[in-house]
Design a protein around this motif. Sequence first.
Motif, PDB file in Angstrom:
ATOM      1  N   LYS A 187       8.264  -4.200  41.340  1.00 35.55           N
ATOM      2  CA  LYS A 187       9.237  -3.195  41.765  1.00 35.55           C
ATOM      3  C   LYS A 187      10.621  -3.813  41.937  1.00 35.55           C
ATOM      4  O   LYS A 187      11.639  -3.140  41.732  1.00 35.55           O
ATOM      5  N   TYR A 190      12.229  -4.077  38.409  1.00 38.83           N
ATOM      6  CA  TYR A 190      12.732  -2.795  37.923  1.00 38.83           C
ATOM      7  C   TYR A 190      14.107  -2.490  38.532  1.00 38.83           C
ATOM      8  O   TYR A 190      15.014  -2.008  37.846  1.00 38.83           O
ATOM      9  N   ALA A 191      14.256  -2.782  39.824  1.00 41.21           N
ATOM     10  CA  ALA A 191      15.530  -2.516  40.489  1.00 41.21           C
ATOM     11  C   ALA A 191      16.629  -3.421  39.944  1.00 41.21           C
ATOM     12  O   ALA A 191      17.775  -2.979  39.759  1.00 41.21           O
ATOM     13  N   THR A 219      12.415   4.039  38.438  1.00 42.11           N
ATOM     14  CA  THR A 219      13.424   3.263  39.160  1.00 42.11           C
ATOM     15  C   THR A 219      14.796   3.442  38.536  1.00 42.11           C
ATOM     16  O   THR A 219      15.803   3.597  39.246  1.00 42.11           O
ATOM     17  N   ASN A 222      16.454   6.519  39.649  1.00 42.72           N
ATOM     18  CA  ASN A 222      16.996   6.408  41.003  1.00 42.72           C
ATOM     19  C   ASN A 222      18.367   5.750  41.017  1.00 42.72           C
ATOM     20  O   ASN A 222      19.131   5.914  41.967  1.00 42.72           O
TER      21      ASN A 222
END
Length: 293
Positions: A187, A190-191, A219, A222
């Motif tokens: 995660k 991905y950010a 992601t 977002n």
Amino acid sequence: MTDIGIMMFATDEAIQPADLARAVEERGFESLFLPEHTHIPSSRETPFPGGGDLPREYSHLHDPFVALTAAAAVTSQIKLATGVCLVAQRDPIATAKAVASLDQISGGRFIFGIGAGWNAEELANHGVAFQDRWLVVREHVQAMRALWTQDEAEYHGRFVDFDPVWSWPKPVQPGGPPILLGSNATKWAYARIAEYCDGWMPLPGRSDLTRAIPELETTAANFGRTMDSISLTAFNPWPKADPAAREQHARDLIGLGFQRLVLGVPPAPAATVLPLLDAYAELAAKLTAEETR
């Protein structure tokens, strides 16, 4: 169409970078990727992520920017890439200059594959604490983008801090070359991709890509981005030896949406490398024929 690139650990014991680049271009491949390690601490406290003993080539690598400049001088079509550059271990102002110079000299053919590094002792020799490495990568990338795009660039962060400066040349490619993040599927990765990169370059054998790509897409959304703005490169330096298995693996990756497959050749003399390039060229032709039906 899916592009096929080639990767090799460019060492003092292997086919030289210029000769390799010529061979890659002659066979119609899209790109040449070269990795980086400035050195390997002889303590060897950090275990090799691939398991077992650390391969000899890790401590024999040419500097990738020197090697890719040699490649640029003897080619005109292939893209030239780091796969990956350990940006946390490099001064960002000097690295921004090297990237911009190589992009200029090659006519805008550079791809900037980056990573944080896995060797804690190597990072420490460069003054970077292992736990800080991704924070350093982020600031270095942001600072380099400022240097590539602003006439009077400045950056003020925890690890990088400079008042307005002049720095030319600027890269040929607007905004700088595409930045591909080499990392496993997490995660946090991905950010990072969504925040400051143009693409993702995972090792297929170390990530569940079927699950990862939808998670990356979520992601990215977002961060206000779509997958159209994020390229996918499968970095596969140890492809399957069996031609049929290699071919099926390539099809599977293409089916997942990867636009580029990077296949590795061993750091060896031309007599070993060139026949393998010929085999990969046959695979590339077969995949292209399938995609154009």
